[in-house]
Motif scaffolding. Sequence first.
Motif, PDB file in Angstrom:
ATOM      1  N   ALA A  81     -20.067 -35.862  10.649  1.00  0.00           N
ATOM      2  CA  ALA A  81     -19.044 -35.243  11.488  1.00  0.00           C
ATOM      3  C   ALA A  81     -18.630 -33.892  10.927  1.00  0.00           C
ATOM      4  CB  ALA A  81     -17.832 -36.169  11.604  1.00  0.00           C
ATOM      5  N   MET A  82     -18.473 -33.810   9.611  1.00  0.00           N
ATOM      6  CA  MET A  82     -18.128 -32.520   8.988  1.00  0.00           C
ATOM      7  C   MET A  82     -19.223 -31.481   9.239  1.00  0.00           C
ATOM      8  SD  MET A  82     -16.286 -33.391   5.359  1.00  0.00           S
ATOM      9  CE  MET A  82     -17.574 -34.501   4.796  1.00  0.00           C
ATOM     10  N   ALA A  83     -20.472 -31.908   9.118  1.00  0.00           N
ATOM     11  CA  ALA A  83     -21.586 -30.986   9.355  1.00  0.00           C
ATOM     12  C   ALA A  83     -21.614 -30.531  10.812  1.00  0.00           C
ATOM     13  CB  ALA A  83     -22.905 -31.666   8.988  1.00  0.00           C
ATOM     14  N   ALA A  84     -21.370 -31.471  11.750  1.00  0.00           N
ATOM     15  CA  ALA A  84     -21.388 -31.122  13.174  1.00  0.00           C
ATOM     16  C   ALA A  84     -20.254 -30.156  13.512  1.00  0.00           C
ATOM     17  CB  ALA A  84     -21.272 -32.387  14.021  1.00  0.00           C
ATOM     18  N   LEU A  85     -19.076 -30.367  12.929  1.00  0.00           N
ATOM     19  CA  LEU A  85     -17.951 -29.459  13.182  1.00  0.00           C
ATOM     20  C   LEU A  85     -18.227 -28.068  12.605  1.00  0.00           C
ATOM     21  CD1 LEU A  85     -14.904 -31.815  12.628  1.00  0.00           C
ATOM     22  CD2 LEU A  85     -15.516 -30.659  14.742  1.00  0.00           C
ATOM     23  N   THR A  86     -18.860 -28.028  11.458  1.00  0.00           N
ATOM     24  CA  THR A  86     -19.235 -26.733  10.879  1.00  0.00           C
ATOM     25  C   THR A  86     -20.185 -25.986  11.802  1.00  0.00           C
ATOM     26  OG1 THR A  86     -18.963 -27.610   8.628  1.00  0.00           O
ATOM     27  CG2 THR A  86     -20.255 -25.584   8.883  1.00  0.00           C
ATOM     28  N   LEU A  87     -21.184 -26.722  12.321  1.00  0.00           N
ATOM     29  CA  LEU A  87     -22.119 -26.122  13.273  1.00  0.00           C
ATOM     30  C   LEU A  87     -21.379 -25.644  14.518  1.00  0.00           C
ATOM     31  CD1 LEU A  87     -24.973 -25.484  14.292  1.00  0.00           C
ATOM     32  CD2 LEU A  87     -25.116 -27.855  15.109  1.00  0.00           C
ATOM     33  N   GLY A  88     -20.453 -26.471  15.043  1.00  0.00           N
ATOM     34  CA  GLY A  88     -19.683 -26.080  16.223  1.00  0.00           C
ATOM     35  C   GLY A  88     -18.882 -24.827  15.989  1.00  0.00           C
TER      36      GLY A  88
END
Length: 413
Positions: free
Chosen positions: A384-391
């Motif tokens: 989730a942290m990685a996906a939010l960073t990408l977002g």
Amino acid sequence: MSEPLVAPREESEWTVGWRIVLGCALGAGAGIVLLFFTFNMFVLPMARELGVTRGEISSIQALIVTGALGAVVIGRAVDRFGFKPVYLTCALIVIVGQIVSVSFGTTLTHMAISVAILGFFGVGTTGVVTTRPVNAHFRRYRGRALGLVATGVSVFAVIAPLILAPIVEQYGWRGGFLALAGFTALVGIPAVMFIVPTSASRAHTAVAMGGGSGDWSFLKTRDFILMAASLIAMGAATAGFVGQLSPIVQEEGFSAATGALAVSVFAAGQFVGRLLGGWLLDTFRPQIVALVFTVIPGSGFLLLLLTDQLLWAAILAAAMIGLQQGIEVDLFAYFVARRFPIAQYGTVYGALHGFGWIGNAIGIVGVGWLHDAIGSYGLAQGLAMAALTLGAILVWAVRLPPLAPELEDARVF
């Protein structure tokens, strides 16, 4: 890319605009979203009456995902026919659908069909439609106006369960469905009909009819692709945790009561995010606001991942994740209105909303699946942290046209 916006006189925005904001806030709050927020109250009485399991009833709720398809179709319709005709038509379909469910819903299949239809047409009572007149009218205070409209949903989400609880207890799920239909009939429809100025809907129709809302070339534009990918990443990161926030907190070593408290704090953070986010969008560069409100929930997941049995950390994490969920409607509605012509707003935002459901589905299924596979939420939190960073990176790269000079000068930075 759309032309720079020319702002009307600041005082004129709220002279008529308060009616648009109030009417749209009530319309959105009393729409289909109430079924989404209160469906959990119907699970047990519906399961008992229909003779099915809780899991089977819960699977029905997932069929509201038909709103992803409805968002594309109804978003296009609001550009072509205007705000009021589309909202009122969809609201009437929702009311009739709920009454038909009460009258003829005797099997799981009946209810599945009913919820799927309600999800498809119900999107016409959500932000896909209700944010359009707001974005068409406001320039200087667009963010604030969007935030106020979004808080209407939060207020109804708090009030509705208190009213529904005694009704469901006495009359079962059928009484609850009729009460929801009553909310839409007695609050949503009158608000849109009589509070929102008629000129608002007329103006939008006139713009749309001359604006080529049937042009789908925006799907190939760099900025739409960036926004869609960002929304998918954000949905994948947060949607699954919304439904499993209480179990996540309990897995940290806390009681069910603390898990319930975390859900309440999440809702409070969502409310603050909607209100504060709108003000920030009017005050700072929107890309900066998007970046900050994407990093904050990422930090919340980090808190959950790195701490164990720390009450303050669990509660703070729930609030941080709620902030991002709260600003999401404001943020992407604002970006679409700035980047694309208002004549295409419903079409573009509806399509974007549909893509967002992809991320939500990934998150809802993925979080539970990963927990079942490895026995903890740790990996899901890291992803989730990685996906939010990408977002955050994707939305930062979106290029918005400049506002009128006097509005750009009013920004802090």
